[in-house]
Each structure stands twice: as structure tokens, then as C-alpha cells.
Design a protein around this motif. Structure first.
Motif, short mmCIF file in Angstrom:
data_model
loop_
_atom_site.label_atom_id
_atom_site.label_comp_id
_atom_site.label_asym_id
_atom_site.label_seq_id
_atom_site.Cartn_x
_atom_site.Cartn_y
_atom_site.Cartn_z
N THR A 44 113.70 41.34 22.94
CA THR A 44 113.64 42.64 23.54
C THR A 44 112.46 43.36 23.37
N TYR A 45 111.46 42.82 22.85
CA TYR A 45 110.08 43.41 22.42
C TYR A 45 109.23 43.43 23.84
N ILE A 98 108.90 44.59 33.10
CA ILE A 98 109.35 45.66 33.99
C ILE A 98 110.84 46.04 33.38
N GLU A 99 111.60 44.91 33.33
CA GLU A 99 112.90 45.35 33.03
C GLU A 99 113.15 45.82 31.51
N LEU A 100 112.53 45.45 30.52
CA LEU A 100 112.72 45.91 29.12
C LEU A 100 111.90 47.39 29.17
N ALA A 101 110.58 47.60 29.91
CA ALA A 101 109.65 48.74 29.65
C ALA A 101 110.37 50.13 30.44
N SER A 102 110.96 49.74 31.58
CA SER A 102 111.43 50.86 32.52
C SER A 102 112.30 52.01 31.84
N LEU A 142 103.47 49.33 33.13
CA LEU A 142 104.30 49.28 34.30
C LEU A 142 103.36 49.30 35.61
N VAL A 143 102.30 50.34 35.80
CA VAL A 143 101.50 50.06 36.72
C VAL A 143 101.02 48.83 37.15
N GLU A 144 100.57 48.28 35.81
CA GLU A 144 99.81 46.93 35.92
C GLU A 144 100.76 45.88 36.34
N ALA A 145 101.72 45.82 35.96
CA ALA A 145 102.87 44.76 36.30
C ALA A 145 103.43 44.92 37.80
N ASN A 146 103.61 46.35 38.30
CA ASN A 146 104.11 46.20 39.47
C ASN A 146 102.95 45.98 40.57
N TYR A 147 101.73 46.54 40.42
CA TYR A 147 100.62 46.06 41.13
C TYR A 147 100.40 44.47 41.14
#
Length: 533
Positions: free
Chosen positions: A431-432, A463-467, A477-482
């Protein structure tokens, strides 16, 4: 705990047999136990002037001994010895004077004559002899022998019981020491030093509640008893109660004698609590009065480094090494020397310092990370990686170890090796979120055109864990979604691309790259150049 109490004991014992001397002598005893040695000397000097006898001169001699003035101590012991050549107490004083001068044969002769003269029944005489072995020769077995006789001769002699306990403790006999301290309390329930000792031993036995009770008992008896606040402050520090620790240390400093030693103790405490600015202030004040204080020079250099006063740190550590004897240097001294030199871009010198620290303390596996960072700075990744792998081979690796080594592999552009290490972190802690981001980046570097989407599952998991904490994880999250928007654009999945772009622009409305990619995805402009971030 500190051991500033050792020389206080004899005087306390002698006072207990001198009730006729009056309140001034009791003031001397109290000052000595509170470690106000300069004031104790002044008070006891007045006592000697008013009543010049053997007991008072021995007491004053011990005050000078504790103050680090052995020649003056010997003078007063000899004055006591010269008052009556046939006195057992005088013989004991002469023996102690001889022992201070390391004349063991003469001391043994005088002590034997004193015991014979007193028929082993005078508690004063036996305590002087016991204290001599305790204070000067550090022969704790003999100290125990004579102090045991002293309490046998007078089982109400609380100070003798305390000194007996201290001698037992030096011999690593904790049970016997505690028994002696408790006997002292039984002999005199108001004897603060006995409660202090019981508290100190309770700390060593990890009986912290009992220790706190003992220190509080001292404070209840005497609210101005400085050493109790010092030890209570230490107890709170080790319990992680830093506010209470600081409160008690401030009381200690306010009540203790204003000496370089007292200020040095306080400076050390401030350093332990990471109050580096406070440490610098105290250390500088101590060094004005005691310019050769090794500990203060050490803490000054350390604290300058911690407060990023790099020029001062470099000058301080250079002065420290130049003026400190080699046998007083610690592994941490070389460690801080290495840190300071590394920050000053003196890499080769820093490596020498770190390696010296490691040779002095091979358990400091963390130093290999400092050395590795220098190799990284030199772009010598093979050496940095080898060093960190050696660190991990010496002890069970942690997730932090896996991260540092993975990061080294990333910098060395060995992304596959980096990903395998980050994968160990996600296995150990599923979960990290951050570990999935590291994996995503390594895989994105393995697939620079994003054609195979190696990073996709890791960015999605991130994204699932950090949102759940978008503000905290905004940049990730910006990096991952881009990335996912661009990948879905390449796969001609316009809906998924727009969904991720919308999330980027919600998190960061002014993101130019996201706006540009959105125009391309939605056909507003043609893709002329690579739009991957």
C-alpha cells in the motif's frame, strides 16, 4: 547519567557526625550535593575558620578534590593529619593525602595504623579510608571492604551506604547497589542523595516509573536540588517527552552553579534535542571561559554543519582536529569531518574521513551511504553501487536500503535493476504509493516511446493509492495522469486520454503540456512534435 557526585559523599558522611557544627556546615553539605562546588568551598572555608578541626579540614579537602584542585585537597588533608599525630582520623587523612599523590605504600601504612588505632569501630575513620580508595585509587573492592565496615560500625550512616552502593555499582553489582541505596533511605528517609541514586539506578534497570518517583521525591524534599532536575530531564528526553525534558534542564541550569561544566551539560542536551542554534550559543559561551573544552568544540562544529553555516563548520572542525588529542577523537568526529568536507567539494578528503570513521566503528553501515553519495557526485556509479550492496550484505536490508540502491541504479541508467529493487518494496509494503511511482519511472525509462506501456500498471496503481491525498501527492498524480493520457492517445483511446488530461488540469489548471496534448487529442491542432512529458 552523569557522575558529578563521586566526591560529594565523604563530606556528607562527615557532616552526619558533626551536628554541633550547626547550620552553616549543613549548607556546605547541601551545596556540595547540588554540585555547587565553588560555593561549597567558600562555605566550608568559613566553617574551618570558625572551627578548625580534623573533620572540617577533611571536608574542605574533599571539596577541593571534587573541584579538580588535588594539591589544595592534599594541603587540607595534611592539616587534618597534623592536628593530632595519635588520632586515627588524622592517620586516615594522611593516608588519603598520600593516595592522592599516588604514594600507595605510605597510604596503606597510614590506613592500617588508623584502623588499628580505632579498632575498626570508628565509622568516620572507615569512611575516610573507603572514600580514599573510591575517589583517588578507583579501587572499588577496597572501597566496598571499608565502607561495609563503616556501616557496620554505624548502621544509621546514610552517606556511607550511598558510597557503598556507588562502589558496588562500579563493580557492576546492581542488586547490591540498590540494597545499599535502600538502606540509606531506611537510615535517613530525608537524605536526598540516596533517592537520587536510587532513581539513577532505576534508569539503568529500565524501571522508568520508579526512577521518576525517586527524582520527584528529591524535588519534593528540596525544590532547589539541581541534579534531580538534570536527571529528570534526561529521563523525559529518553521517553521522547522533549518539552518536559527542556523544562527540567532549564531548571537545572538555573539552579546549578554557573560553571563551564554546567553550561556544557546544557549545550549537550540542546544538541541531543536538535536545537542546534541553542547549542551554538551555549558552546560559544562555554569556550569563552574554557577555550580547550573538547566536547564544546566538537558540538560547535557539528552544529555549524547542521545549521548549514558551512564556512564556520569547516573552520571549527579544522580547529577541533588540530587541538584535540588523537585518543579523544570519536568515529562521529571523522563522520562530521567527512560531511563538512563533502559539502565543501573536497571529495577525496571527505572519502578519507568517512573511511576513517568506518574503520573506527564498523557497525555504522549508514556511513556507506555517505561514501556512496560522494561516488555519485563523481559519477562513479559502479563504486557507489558496490558499496551499497556491501552495506546490504552486512545486515538485513530494509525498504530504505532498496530505495537507495534502486535510485543508484536509476542514476546509472540500469533501469531494470532499479525496477527489481523497487518491486521488493511493493512486495513488502503493497500500500506504499511512492514505490509504485518509482517503478513507473524506471519502466518509463525502459520504454521511452511509451509504445509498450511498461509503466502503465504502476502509474495506475499509484493513482489508486495516492488519490486519497491529492494535495499531498499532487506532483506525482499530475505525472501519472499525463503519462496515461499520452499512452492512451498513442493507442487512439480518446476517451481515456481526455479523462486523464481532465484530471491533470483539475490538479494543475495552468499545465501547458496537458493543454497542448488536449488540443492534439481533440483534433484542434495537428501533432507536429513529440508531446510526451
Amino acid at each position: 547519567m552523569t557522575k558529578n557526585w563521586k566526591y560529594a559523599l565523604l563530606i556528607a558522611g562527615l557532616f552526619s557526625f558533626s551536628s554541633a557544627i550547626g547550620q552553616t556546615m549543613q549548607d556546605g553539605r547541601r551545596l556540595l550535593e547540588m554540585e555547587r562546588y565553588g560555593e561549597a568551598k567558600k562555605t566550608l572555608s568559613k566553617v574551618v575558620k570558625n572551627q578548625n578541626n580534623e573533620l572540617n579540614n577533611i571536608a574542605l579537602g574533599d571539596a577541593y578534590l571534587r573541584a579538580g584542585q588535588p594539591d589544595s585537597a592534599v594541603m587540607y588533608y595534611n592539616i587534618a593529619a597534623g592536628m593530632n599525630k595519635k588520632s586515627a582520623l588524622g592517620m586516615a587523612a594522611a593516608g588519603k593525602a598520600a593516595l592522592v599523590k599516588n604514594n600507595v605504600a605510605e597510604a596503606d601504612k597510614q590506613f592500617a595504623d588508623a584502623v588499628k588505632r580505632s579498632k575498626s569501630k570508628d565509622s568516620n575513620v572507615l569512611m575516610v579510608i573507603g572514600s580514599a580508595y573510591f575517589d583517588t585509587k578507583k579501587d572499588y573492592n577496597k572501597a566496598v571492604e571499608y565502607l561495609t565496615k563503616a556501616v557496620k560500625a554505624n548502621n544509621k550512616n546514610a552517606p556511607a551506604y550511598v558510597m557503598l552502593g556507588d562502589a558496588q555499582l562500579e563493580l557492576k553489582r546492581g542488586g547490591e547497589a540498590m540494597t545499599a541505596y535502600e538502606n540509606a533511605i531506611s537510615a535517613d528517609s530525608k537524605y536526598a542523595l540516596a533517592h537520587l541514586r536510587k532513581g539513577q539506578l532505576s534508569v539503568r534497570s529500565r524501571n522508568y516509573n520508579e526512577a521518576q518517583n525517586s527524582y520527584q521525591a528529591v524535588i519534593n524534599m528540596d525544590p532547589n536540588y539541581a541534579p534531580a532536575y538534570r536527571d529528570l530531564g534526561e529521563l523525559y528526553y529518553f521517553a521522547g517527552k522533549y518539552d518536559l525534558a527542556l523544562e527540567n534542564y532549564k531548571k537545572y541550569v538555573a539552579m546549578a552553579e554557573n560553571t563551564p561544566e554546567t553550561r556544557a551539560v546544557y549545550a549537550s542536551f540542546l544538541y541531543l534535542t536538535k536545537d542546534y542554534a541553542g547549542t551554538i550559543k551555549e558552546a560559544e559561551e562555554v569556550l569563552k571561559r574554557d577555550p580547550n573544552n573538547v566536547v564544546m568544540k566538537r558540538l560547535l562544529a557539528y552544529s555549524y554543519y547542521e545549521t548549514k553555516q558551512d564556512d564556520k563548520a569547516l573552520a571549527a572542525i579544522q580547529d577541533y582536529f588540530k587541538t584535540t588529542p588523537a585518543d579523544k577523537l570519536l568515529a562521529t568526529d571523522y563522520e562530521y569531518q567527512g560531511k563538512i568536507l563533502a559539502r565543501a567539494d573536497k571529495s577525496d578528503e571527505a572519502l578519507n574521513s568517512f573511511n576513517k570513521a568506518l574503520s573506527m566503528d564498523s557497525t555504522r553501515a549508514d556511513l556507506r551511504n555517505d561514501i556512496a553519495q560522494i561516488y555519485v557526485k563523481q559519477n562513479n556509479f559502479p563504486k557507489a553501487i558496490a558499496l551499497y550492496r556491501d552495506k546490504m550484505n552486512r545486515s538485513k536490508p530494509t525498504n530504505t536500503d532498496y530505495y537507495y540502491l534502486g535510485n543508484l541504479y536509476d542514476q546509472a541508467k540500469n533501469y531494470k535493476a532499479a525496477d527489481s529493487l523497487y518491486a521488493l518494496i511493493t512486495t513488502n509494503n503493497p500500500t506504499y504509493a511512492q514505490a509504485y511511482l518509482w517503478r513507473a519511472r524506471s519502466n518509463a525509462n525502459l520504454d521511452p516511446e511509451s509504445k509498450t506501456g511498461l509503466a502503465k500498471p504502476h502509474y495506475e496503481k499509484y493513482i489508486e493509492l495516492a488519490s486519497a491525498e491529492k494535495d499531498k501527492n499532487k506532483s506525482g498524480l499530475v505525472e501519472a495522469n499525463y503519462y496515461l493520457a499520452y499512452y492512451n492517445y498513442l493507442k487512439k483511446d480518446k476517451a481515456q486520454a481526455n479523462m486523464h488530461l481532465k484530471e491533470v488540469l483539475t490538479l494543475e489548471p495552468g499545465n501547458v503540456q496537458a493543454k497542448t496534448l488536449s488540443d492534439v487529442v481533440n483534433g484542434k491542432v495537428k501533432a507536429k512534435t513529440k508531446t510526451k512529458k
